[in-house]
Design a protein around this motif. Structure first.
Motif, PDB file in Angstrom:
ATOM      1  N   ALA A 146       0.241   7.516 -12.477  1.00  0.00           N
ATOM      2  CA  ALA A 146       1.251   6.528 -12.059  1.00  0.00           C
ATOM      3  C   ALA A 146       1.400   6.482 -10.546  1.00  0.00           C
ATOM      4  O   ALA A 146       1.697   5.422  -9.974  1.00  0.00           O
ATOM      5  N   LYS A 147       1.186   7.615  -9.888  1.00  0.00           N
ATOM      6  CA  LYS A 147       1.336   7.664  -8.434  1.00  0.00           C
ATOM      7  C   LYS A 147       0.085   7.216  -7.689  1.00  0.00           C
ATOM      8  O   LYS A 147       0.128   7.001  -6.470  1.00  0.00           O
ATOM      9  N   SER A 148      -0.993   7.070  -8.432  1.00  0.00           N
ATOM     10  CA  SER A 148      -2.250   6.664  -7.782  1.00  0.00           C
ATOM     11  C   SER A 148      -2.685   5.255  -8.165  1.00  0.00           C
ATOM     12  O   SER A 148      -3.672   4.744  -7.630  1.00  0.00           O
ATOM     13  N   SER A 149      -1.987   4.626  -9.084  1.00  0.00           N
ATOM     14  CA  SER A 149      -2.349   3.266  -9.512  1.00  0.00           C
ATOM     15  C   SER A 149      -1.097   2.505  -9.926  1.00  0.00           C
ATOM     16  O   SER A 149      -0.040   3.093 -10.154  1.00  0.00           O
ATOM     17  N   LYS A 150      -1.233   1.206 -10.013  1.00  0.00           N
ATOM     18  CA  LYS A 150      -0.093   0.378 -10.387  1.00  0.00           C
ATOM     19  C   LYS A 150       0.049   0.366 -11.908  1.00  0.00           C
ATOM     20  O   LYS A 150      -0.822  -0.127 -12.614  1.00  0.00           O
ATOM     21  N   MET A 151       1.155   0.923 -12.396  1.00  0.00           N
ATOM     22  CA  MET A 151       1.390   0.992 -13.834  1.00  0.00           C
ATOM     23  C   MET A 151       2.718   0.331 -14.176  1.00  0.00           C
ATOM     24  O   MET A 151       3.587   0.142 -13.313  1.00  0.00           O
ATOM     25  N   ALA A 152       2.841  -0.037 -15.449  1.00  0.00           N
ATOM     26  CA  ALA A 152       4.058  -0.719 -15.905  1.00  0.00           C
ATOM     27  C   ALA A 152       4.661   0.027 -17.091  1.00  0.00           C
ATOM     28  O   ALA A 152       3.965   0.700 -17.839  1.00  0.00           O
ATOM     29  N   TYR A 153       5.969  -0.110 -17.233  1.00  0.00           N
ATOM     30  CA  TYR A 153       6.640   0.463 -18.401  1.00  0.00           C
ATOM     31  C   TYR A 153       7.470  -0.608 -19.096  1.00  0.00           C
ATOM     32  O   TYR A 153       8.020  -1.511 -18.458  1.00  0.00           O
ATOM     33  N   ALA A 154       7.521  -0.511 -20.397  1.00  0.00           N
ATOM     34  CA  ALA A 154       8.300  -1.448 -21.206  1.00  0.00           C
ATOM     35  C   ALA A 154       9.668  -0.860 -21.491  1.00  0.00           C
ATOM     36  O   ALA A 154       9.875   0.349 -21.426  1.00  0.00           O
ATOM     37  N   SER A 155      10.616  -1.726 -21.824  1.00  0.00           N
ATOM     38  CA  SER A 155      11.935  -1.265 -22.247  1.00  0.00           C
ATOM     39  C   SER A 155      12.508  -2.246 -23.260  1.00  0.00           C
ATOM     40  O   SER A 155      12.007  -3.365 -23.412  1.00  0.00           O
ATOM     41  N   GLY A 156      13.570  -1.823 -23.904  1.00  0.00           N
ATOM     42  CA  GLY A 156      14.234  -2.698 -24.874  1.00  0.00           C
ATOM     43  C   GLY A 156      15.152  -3.713 -24.244  1.00  0.00           C
ATOM     44  O   GLY A 156      15.887  -4.406 -24.941  1.00  0.00           O
ATOM     45  N   GLY A 157      15.117  -3.820 -22.923  1.00  0.00           N
ATOM     46  CA  GLY A 157      15.946  -4.796 -22.225  1.00  0.00           C
ATOM     47  C   GLY A 157      16.614  -4.185 -21.012  1.00  0.00           C
ATOM     48  O   GLY A 157      16.725  -2.960 -20.877  1.00  0.00           O
ATOM     49  N   ASN A 158      17.065  -5.021 -20.116  1.00  0.00           N
ATOM     50  CA  ASN A 158      17.696  -4.559 -18.892  1.00  0.00           C
ATOM     51  C   ASN A 158      18.970  -3.772 -19.207  1.00  0.00           C
ATOM     52  O   ASN A 158      19.861  -4.259 -19.895  1.00  0.00           O
ATOM     53  N   GLY A 159      19.048  -2.539 -18.725  1.00  0.00           N
ATOM     54  CA  GLY A 159      20.223  -1.716 -18.976  1.00  0.00           C
ATOM     55  C   GLY A 159      20.235  -1.029 -20.318  1.00  0.00           C
ATOM     56  O   GLY A 159      21.205  -0.354 -20.660  1.00  0.00           O
ATOM     57  N   GLU A 176       7.047   5.266  -8.836  1.00  0.00           N
ATOM     58  CA  GLU A 176       7.365   3.838  -8.938  1.00  0.00           C
ATOM     59  C   GLU A 176       6.482   3.199 -10.001  1.00  0.00           C
ATOM     60  O   GLU A 176       5.276   3.461 -10.062  1.00  0.00           O
ATOM     61  N   MET A 177       7.106   2.371 -10.853  1.00  0.00           N
ATOM     62  CA  MET A 177       6.374   1.617 -11.862  1.00  0.00           C
ATOM     63  C   MET A 177       7.033   0.252 -12.017  1.00  0.00           C
ATOM     64  O   MET A 177       8.203   0.070 -11.659  1.00  0.00           O
ATOM     65  N   VAL A 178       6.301  -0.693 -12.555  1.00  0.00           N
ATOM     66  CA  VAL A 178       6.815  -2.046 -12.775  1.00  0.00           C
ATOM     67  C   VAL A 178       7.544  -2.085 -14.121  1.00  0.00           C
ATOM     68  O   VAL A 178       7.014  -1.634 -15.138  1.00  0.00           O
ATOM     69  N   HIS A 179       8.754  -2.630 -14.114  1.00  0.00           N
ATOM     70  CA  HIS A 179       9.556  -2.727 -15.332  1.00  0.00           C
ATOM     71  C   HIS A 179       9.261  -4.031 -16.072  1.00  0.00           C
ATOM     72  O   HIS A 179       9.322  -5.117 -15.493  1.00  0.00           O
ATOM     73  N   VAL A 180       8.954  -3.927 -17.368  1.00  0.00           N
ATOM     74  CA  VAL A 180       8.727  -5.095 -18.218  1.00  0.00           C
ATOM     75  C   VAL A 180       9.749  -5.056 -19.354  1.00  0.00           C
ATOM     76  O   VAL A 180       9.559  -4.356 -20.358  1.00  0.00           O
ATOM     77  N   PRO A 181      10.861  -5.785 -19.211  1.00  0.00           N
ATOM     78  CA  PRO A 181      11.906  -5.746 -20.246  1.00  0.00           C
ATOM     79  C   PRO A 181      11.575  -6.631 -21.442  1.00  0.00           C
ATOM     80  O   PRO A 181      10.969  -7.705 -21.287  1.00  0.00           O
ATOM     81  N   TYR A 182      11.965  -6.191 -22.621  1.00  0.00           N
ATOM     82  CA  TYR A 182      11.782  -6.951 -23.861  1.00  0.00           C
ATOM     83  C   TYR A 182      13.139  -7.180 -24.517  1.00  0.00           C
ATOM     84  O   TYR A 182      14.131  -6.554 -24.141  1.00  0.00           O
ATOM     85  N   SER A 194      -0.606  -1.871 -28.137  1.00  0.00           N
ATOM     86  CA  SER A 194      -1.722  -2.812 -27.995  1.00  0.00           C
ATOM     87  C   SER A 194      -2.341  -2.782 -26.601  1.00  0.00           C
ATOM     88  O   SER A 194      -3.356  -3.437 -26.356  1.00  0.00           O
ATOM     89  N   GLY A 195      -1.726  -2.036 -25.668  1.00  0.00           N
ATOM     90  CA  GLY A 195      -2.279  -1.943 -24.325  1.00  0.00           C
ATOM     91  C   GLY A 195      -1.773  -2.998 -23.365  1.00  0.00           C
ATOM     92  O   GLY A 195      -2.247  -3.069 -22.221  1.00  0.00           O
ATOM     93  N   GLN A 196      -0.805  -3.809 -23.786  1.00  0.00           N
ATOM     94  CA  GLN A 196      -0.249  -4.829 -22.893  1.00  0.00           C
ATOM     95  C   GLN A 196       0.567  -4.189 -21.771  1.00  0.00           C
ATOM     96  O   GLN A 196       0.641  -4.708 -20.664  1.00  0.00           O
ATOM     97  N   VAL A 197       1.217  -3.063 -22.082  1.00  0.00           N
ATOM     98  CA  VAL A 197       2.016  -2.305 -21.111  1.00  0.00           C
ATOM     99  C   VAL A 197       1.606  -0.840 -21.255  1.00  0.00           C
ATOM    100  O   VAL A 197       1.180  -0.415 -22.336  1.00  0.00           O
ATOM    101  N   ASP A 198       1.765  -0.076 -20.183  1.00  0.00           N
ATOM    102  CA  ASP A 198       1.255   1.301 -20.189  1.00  0.00           C
ATOM    103  C   ASP A 198       2.119   2.306 -20.940  1.00  0.00           C
ATOM    104  O   ASP A 198       1.588   3.176 -21.640  1.00  0.00           O
ATOM    105  N   SER A 199       3.437   2.223 -20.763  1.00  0.00           N
ATOM    106  CA  SER A 199       4.282   3.301 -21.270  1.00  0.00           C
ATOM    107  C   SER A 199       5.655   2.800 -21.690  1.00  0.00           C
ATOM    108  O   SER A 199       6.055   1.671 -21.376  1.00  0.00           O
ATOM    109  N   VAL A 200       6.380   3.695 -22.380  1.00  0.00           N
ATOM    110  CA  VAL A 200       7.727   3.352 -22.825  1.00  0.00           C
ATOM    111  C   VAL A 200       8.478   4.622 -23.176  1.00  0.00           C
ATOM    112  O   VAL A 200       7.892   5.608 -23.626  1.00  0.00           O
TER     113      VAL A 200
END
Length: 320
Positions: A146-159, A176-182, A194-200
């Motif tokens: 995560a510190k050497s590449s741009k990665m994203a994490y998913a969540s169940g929504g903001n907050g 630092e990671m990019v937040h992808v809220p669902y 499915s590989g659309q997002v890296d982690s959760v």
């Protein structure tokens, strides 16, 4: 004149106390409305398991109504403004009481003044997972990646708990990671598989079955203790961050002015329901830890947790 006002005030207070006592003696003599602040899901299932046991003991129906919206504020506000007679009971995520005051610029209710806390019956942790194609098999490898590449994490929504846990984790580890809220944790876990997002970060019951099936890789648990369902998965604290502890809970409450006798009765019945074989098995399956906290200790838990999450919200600059 002053003496007459004092006497009148004392008479009025005595009348209120008498009315409250009479109400408590009759209670409950009709169905109790149970407001759940989410759509059907984990909280709803827990509430139904518990109130089924309470209803049998109280010998009155307890009717569940789902009132989701605004991070739990919609249903919670409904209960805040309901008659304080013990016939409207709230089951909410603790984040409504501990996170929303920091997340929302304006709240429709006061978490300190508008409710009497009946209990914080269970707590639960989140489990960190990555997709099967992410080249990390443990927490150290994940952080290095995560510190050497741009990665994203998913969540169940903001907050949401999953968002907050990851925000706290990133702040603790200096990552630092990019937040992808669902709109819900379920969808976020599917996209990590499915590989659309890296982690959760998500509840153990949503991660561990998929990890055992090889669809996810479980790396760590957010709480201070390992999961009883997945004892081989270490905590974040064990892996080099001893102060890290992100734990969530469910809250049971009633409107603030509900007679004390009714509050005590409901707290007693909640505690009894938690000790039934049915609810204990439900908690085991869901990976919930019973707290045995009384109302006063539950309210203190919420106050302390609110301070902790306020720091995370401010530092991570989370906004609604």
């Amino acid at each position: 004149m002053k003496l007459m006002k004092m006497v009148a005030g004392a008479v009025a207070a005595a009348a209120v106390m008498t009315t409250g006592s009479a109400l408590a003696q009759q209670y409950p003599d009709r169905p109790i409305k149970v407001v759940v602040t989410t759509v059907p899901g984990p909280l709803d299932a827990f509430a139904r398991a518990v109130v089924n046991q309470m209803s049998q003991r109280l010998k009155q129906p307890m009717v569940v109504e789902n009132k989701p919206g605004a991070g739990g504020n919609v249903g919670t506000d409904f209960v805040a403004k309901a008659p304080a007679d013990g016939y409207t009971l709230l089951f909410a995520l603790d984040s409504t009481f501990t996170v929303n005051p920091s997340l929302y610029e304006k709240m429709p209710f006061d978490v300190n003044k508008d409710f009497a806390v009946i209990g914080v019956p269970v707590t639960y942790s989140q489990m960190l997972a990555v997709g099967p194609n992410v080249k990390a098999n443990n927490l150290a490898e994940f952080l290095k990646l995560a510190k050497s590449s741009k990665m994203a994490y998913a969540s169940g929504g903001n907050g949401s708990p999953s968002h907050l846990t990851m925000a706290a984790f990133l702040g603790t580890t200096g990552t630092e990671m990019v937040h992808v809220p669902y709109k819900g944790t379920g969808a976020s876990v599917v996209d990590v598989m499915s590989g659309q997002v890296d982690s959760v970060f998500a509840v153990t019951s949503g991660i561990w079955p998929q990890a055992k099936a090889g669809k996810l890789k479980a790396l760590a648990v957010s709480g201070s203790q390992r999961s009883a369902s997945a004892p081989d998965v270490p905590t974040v604290a064990e892996l080099g961050y001893p102060q890290f502890n992100a734990t969530f809970a469910y809250v049971v409450a009633v409107p603030a002015n509900t007679p004390k006798e009714i509050q005590h009765l409901l707290a007693r019945e909640l505690a009894a329901a938690m000790k039934t074989p049915e609810v204990m098995e439900f908690n085991r399956t869901a990976d919930y830890a019973a707290t045995d906290l009384n109302p006063e200790a539950s309210a203190a838990w919420l106050r302390d947790t609110r301070k902790r999450w306020n720091q995370v919200v401010v530092q991570a600059k989370i906004t609604n």
